[in-house]
Design an enzyme around this catalytic site. Structure first.
Site, PDB file in Angstrom:
ATOM      1  N   ARG A 296      20.690 -12.589   3.839  1.00  0.00           N
ATOM      2  CA  ARG A 296      19.782 -11.587   3.565  1.00  0.00           C
ATOM      3  C   ARG A 296      18.020 -12.537   4.462  1.00  0.00           C
ATOM      4  O   ARG A 296      18.687 -13.120   4.944  1.00  0.00           O
ATOM      5  CB  ARG A 296      18.800 -10.817   2.670  1.00  0.00           C
ATOM      6  CG  ARG A 296      20.186 -10.344   2.010  1.00  0.00           C
ATOM      7  CD  ARG A 296      19.291  -9.458   0.887  1.00  0.00           C
ATOM      8  NE  ARG A 296      18.180  -8.094   1.303  1.00  0.00           N
ATOM      9  CZ  ARG A 296      17.426  -7.343   0.429  1.00  0.00           C
ATOM     10  NH1 ARG A 296      17.459  -7.419  -0.690  1.00  0.00           N
ATOM     11  NH2 ARG A 296      16.419  -6.780   0.535  1.00  0.00           N
TER      12      ARG A 296
ATOM     13  N   PRO B  27       9.877  -6.941  -9.678  1.00  0.00           N
ATOM     14  CA  PRO B  27       9.181  -6.105  -9.071  1.00  0.00           C
ATOM     15  C   PRO B  27      10.416  -4.918  -8.416  1.00  0.00           C
ATOM     16  O   PRO B  27      10.862  -5.699  -7.622  1.00  0.00           O
ATOM     17  CB  PRO B  27       8.223  -6.469  -8.193  1.00  0.00           C
ATOM     18  CG  PRO B  27       9.055  -8.068  -8.291  1.00  0.00           C
ATOM     19  CD  PRO B  27       9.516  -8.046  -9.590  1.00  0.00           C
ATOM     20  N   ASN B  28      10.177  -3.663  -8.444  1.00  0.00           N
ATOM     21  CA  ASN B  28      10.554  -2.962  -7.432  1.00  0.00           C
ATOM     22  C   ASN B  28      12.340  -2.283  -8.003  1.00  0.00           C
ATOM     23  O   ASN B  28      12.541  -1.289  -7.729  1.00  0.00           O
ATOM     24  CB  ASN B  28      10.724  -2.921  -5.822  1.00  0.00           C
ATOM     25  CG  ASN B  28       8.734  -3.412  -5.329  1.00  0.00           C
ATOM     26  OD1 ASN B  28       8.344  -2.893  -5.655  1.00  0.00           O
ATOM     27  ND2 ASN B  28       9.155  -4.815  -4.924  1.00  0.00           N
TER      28      ASN B  28
ATOM     29  N   HIS C 248      21.859 -11.264  -8.883  1.00  0.00           N
ATOM     30  CA  HIS C 248      20.657 -10.174  -8.187  1.00  0.00           C
ATOM     31  C   HIS C 248      21.714  -8.934  -6.952  1.00  0.00           C
ATOM     32  O   HIS C 248      23.149  -9.112  -7.242  1.00  0.00           O
ATOM     33  CB  HIS C 248      20.917 -10.982  -6.530  1.00  0.00           C
ATOM     34  CG  HIS C 248      19.599 -11.962  -7.220  1.00  0.00           C
ATOM     35  ND1 HIS C 248      18.227 -11.801  -7.327  1.00  0.00           N
ATOM     36  CD2 HIS C 248      19.261 -13.326  -7.785  1.00  0.00           C
ATOM     37  CE1 HIS C 248      17.684 -13.500  -7.744  1.00  0.00           C
ATOM     38  NE2 HIS C 248      18.276 -14.172  -7.994  1.00  0.00           N
ATOM     39  N   LEU C 249      21.428  -8.424  -6.912  1.00  0.00           N
ATOM     40  CA  LEU C 249      22.119  -6.868  -7.019  1.00  0.00           C
ATOM     41  C   LEU C 249      22.784  -6.892  -5.666  1.00  0.00           C
ATOM     42  O   LEU C 249      24.575  -6.916  -4.850  1.00  0.00           O
ATOM     43  CB  LEU C 249      21.404  -5.658  -7.003  1.00  0.00           C
ATOM     44  CG  LEU C 249      21.086  -5.342  -7.735  1.00  0.00           C
ATOM     45  CD1 LEU C 249      20.045  -3.639  -7.752  1.00  0.00           C
ATOM     46  CD2 LEU C 249      22.379  -4.706  -8.902  1.00  0.00           C
ATOM     47  N   SER C 250      22.126  -7.646  -4.012  1.00  0.00           N
ATOM     48  CA  SER C 250      22.319  -8.310  -3.112  1.00  0.00           C
ATOM     49  C   SER C 250      22.573  -9.525  -2.944  1.00  0.00           C
ATOM     50  O   SER C 250      22.505 -10.148  -3.815  1.00  0.00           O
ATOM     51  CB  SER C 250      21.523  -7.492  -2.108  1.00  0.00           C
ATOM     52  OG  SER C 250      20.493  -8.481  -2.109  1.00  0.00           O
TER      53      SER C 250
ATOM     54  N   ALA D  48      12.494  -9.715  -6.564  1.00  0.00           N
ATOM     55  CA  ALA D  48      10.999 -10.861  -5.389  1.00  0.00           C
ATOM     56  C   ALA D  48      10.115 -12.050  -5.990  1.00  0.00           C
ATOM     57  O   ALA D  48      10.309 -13.189  -4.644  1.00  0.00           O
ATOM     58  CB  ALA D  48       9.865 -10.360  -4.927  1.00  0.00           C
TER      59      ALA D  48
ATOM     60  N   GLU E  86      20.710 -16.247 -13.744  1.00  0.00           N
ATOM     61  CA  GLU E  86      20.018 -14.939 -12.663  1.00  0.00           C
ATOM     62  C   GLU E  86      20.880 -14.357 -12.096  1.00  0.00           C
ATOM     63  O   GLU E  86      21.974 -14.039 -11.783  1.00  0.00           O
ATOM     64  CB  GLU E  86      19.518 -16.257 -12.095  1.00  0.00           C
ATOM     65  CG  GLU E  86      18.935 -15.754 -10.195  1.00  0.00           C
ATOM     66  CD  GLU E  86      18.422 -16.401  -9.291  1.00  0.00           C
ATOM     67  OE1 GLU E  86      18.056 -16.405  -8.678  1.00  0.00           O
ATOM     68  OE2 GLU E  86      19.063 -17.521  -9.582  1.00  0.00           O
TER      69      GLU E  86
ATOM     70  N   ARG F 247      14.562   2.743  -2.970  1.00  0.00           N
ATOM     71  CA  ARG F 247      14.104   1.664  -2.102  1.00  0.00           C
ATOM     72  C   ARG F 247      15.596   1.483  -1.632  1.00  0.00           C
ATOM     73  O   ARG F 247      16.684   0.687  -2.236  1.00  0.00           O
ATOM     74  CB  ARG F 247      13.884   1.311  -3.050  1.00  0.00           C
ATOM     75  CG  ARG F 247      13.559  -0.619  -2.064  1.00  0.00           C
ATOM     76  CD  ARG F 247      13.221  -1.330  -2.841  1.00  0.00           C
ATOM     77  NE  ARG F 247      12.564  -3.310  -1.964  1.00  0.00           N
ATOM     78  CZ  ARG F 247      12.741  -4.389  -2.310  1.00  0.00           C
ATOM     79  NH1 ARG F 247      13.400  -4.591  -3.840  1.00  0.00           N
ATOM     80  NH2 ARG F 247      12.813  -5.051  -1.787  1.00  0.00           N
TER      81      ARG F 247
ATOM     82  N   ASP G 184       8.524 -21.988 -14.812  1.00  0.00           N
ATOM     83  CA  ASP G 184       8.056 -22.571 -15.544  1.00  0.00           C
ATOM     84  C   ASP G 184       8.297 -22.118 -17.414  1.00  0.00           C
ATOM     85  O   ASP G 184       8.453 -22.270 -18.800  1.00  0.00           O
ATOM     86  CB  ASP G 184       7.078 -22.771 -15.571  1.00  0.00           C
ATOM     87  CG  ASP G 184       6.702 -23.971 -15.048  1.00  0.00           C
ATOM     88  OD1 ASP G 184       7.348 -24.757 -14.823  1.00  0.00           O
ATOM     89  OD2 ASP G 184       5.332 -24.194 -14.384  1.00  0.00           O
TER      90      ASP G 184
ATOM     91  N   ARG H 133      14.516 -15.502   1.395  1.00  0.00           N
ATOM     92  CA  ARG H 133      15.120 -15.062  -0.063  1.00  0.00           C
ATOM     93  C   ARG H 133      16.192 -15.910  -0.261  1.00  0.00           C
ATOM     94  O   ARG H 133      16.722 -15.685  -1.123  1.00  0.00           O
ATOM     95  CB  ARG H 133      15.608 -13.791   0.405  1.00  0.00           C
ATOM     96  CG  ARG H 133      14.751 -12.639   0.393  1.00  0.00           C
ATOM     97  CD  ARG H 133      14.808 -11.337   0.440  1.00  0.00           C
ATOM     98  NE  ARG H 133      14.968 -10.644   0.959  1.00  0.00           N
ATOM     99  CZ  ARG H 133      14.196  -9.492   0.119  1.00  0.00           C
ATOM    100  NH1 ARG H 133      13.937  -9.665  -0.563  1.00  0.00           N
ATOM    101  NH2 ARG H 133      13.521  -8.807   0.830  1.00  0.00           N
TER     102      ARG H 133
ATOM    103  N   HIS I 138      11.713 -16.233  -5.400  1.00  0.00           N
ATOM    104  CA  HIS I 138      11.072 -16.988  -3.942  1.00  0.00           C
ATOM    105  C   HIS I 138      10.074 -17.450  -4.711  1.00  0.00           C
ATOM    106  O   HIS I 138       9.910 -17.944  -3.115  1.00  0.00           O
ATOM    107  CB  HIS I 138      11.556 -16.341  -3.311  1.00  0.00           C
ATOM    108  CG  HIS I 138      12.971 -14.938  -3.004  1.00  0.00           C
ATOM    109  ND1 HIS I 138      14.104 -15.473  -2.584  1.00  0.00           N
ATOM    110  CD2 HIS I 138      13.254 -13.846  -3.529  1.00  0.00           C
ATOM    111  CE1 HIS I 138      14.757 -14.469  -3.183  1.00  0.00           C
ATOM    112  NE2 HIS I 138      13.842 -13.307  -3.315  1.00  0.00           N
TER     113      HIS I 138
ATOM    114  N   TYR J 222      20.834  -1.570  -1.534  1.00  0.00           N
ATOM    115  CA  TYR J 222      20.734  -1.727  -3.193  1.00  0.00           C
ATOM    116  C   TYR J 222      21.445  -0.117  -3.686  1.00  0.00           C
ATOM    117  O   TYR J 222      21.815  -0.370  -4.942  1.00  0.00           O
ATOM    118  CB  TYR J 222      19.781  -1.994  -3.605  1.00  0.00           C
ATOM    119  CG  TYR J 222      18.405  -3.069  -3.018  1.00  0.00           C
ATOM    120  CD1 TYR J 222      18.288  -4.009  -3.930  1.00  0.00           C
ATOM    121  CD2 TYR J 222      17.334  -2.667  -2.759  1.00  0.00           C
ATOM    122  CE1 TYR J 222      17.883  -5.233  -3.940  1.00  0.00           C
ATOM    123  CE2 TYR J 222      16.272  -4.087  -2.084  1.00  0.00           C
ATOM    124  CZ  TYR J 222      16.982  -5.033  -2.596  1.00  0.00           C
ATOM    125  OH  TYR J 222      16.293  -6.570  -1.950  1.00  0.00           O
TER     126      TYR J 222
END
Length: 144
Positions: free
Chosen positions: A106, A9-10, A99-101, A76, A97, A17, A86, A110, A79, A22
């Site tokens: 943060r 999402p987002n 993550h940009l940040s 999001a 996995e 954003r 699953d 998170r 978390h 980001y």
């Protein structure tokens, strides 16, 4: 090698954003970057983005028997989503996995990642380059 790249999402709002977190590059630029990185390293990729947890779970399940690796930025849902965890466990496709940040730098909420419980590796805080690192890792795993 076939890699499924999933963005949560987002992420479709990149460039709009919170650019201080980001960056200013758009989601279309991220897609182009990922395609280029996969091509450079000899992998085929499919990119999927959704703001809906169930759609992400459905896409992971549909990947079974179709892909050699998954790169996922659950955003999001990192978390909160036991359902995504699953689904990844069910298909047992090697997963990285991304993550940009760096979530650890943060808000406290998170710092928990359900996806990391199944991921072979987590890449965080490297912006777009994190996706290329994830692709290279999966290709290296396949070569072993």
């Amino acid at each position: 090698m076939r890699i499924l790249v999933i963005n949560g999402p987002n992420l479709n709002m990149l460039g709009i954003r919170e650019p201080e977190i980001y960056g200013s590059r758009s989601y279309k630029e991220l897609e182009a970057f990922i395609r280029s990185a996969c091509e450079k390293h000899g992998a085929d990729c499919e990119i999927f983005q959704s703001n809906h947890e169930g759609a992400i779970v459905d896409r992971i399940q549909a990947a079974y028997g179709q892909f050699d690796g998954i790169v996922i930025n659950p955003a999001a849902y990192t978390h909160t989503s036991i359902a995504i965890l699953d689904a990844l466990k069910a298909v047992a496709i090697p997963t990285v996995e991304v993550h940009l940040s760096d979530p650890a730098e943060r808000e406290d909420f998170r710092r928990t990642s359900y996806v990391s419980l199944v991921a072979e590796k987590t890449v965080k805080g490297k912006g777009f380059d994190g996706y290329e690192e994830a692709v290279k890792y999966l290709i290296g795993m396949k070569a072993e």
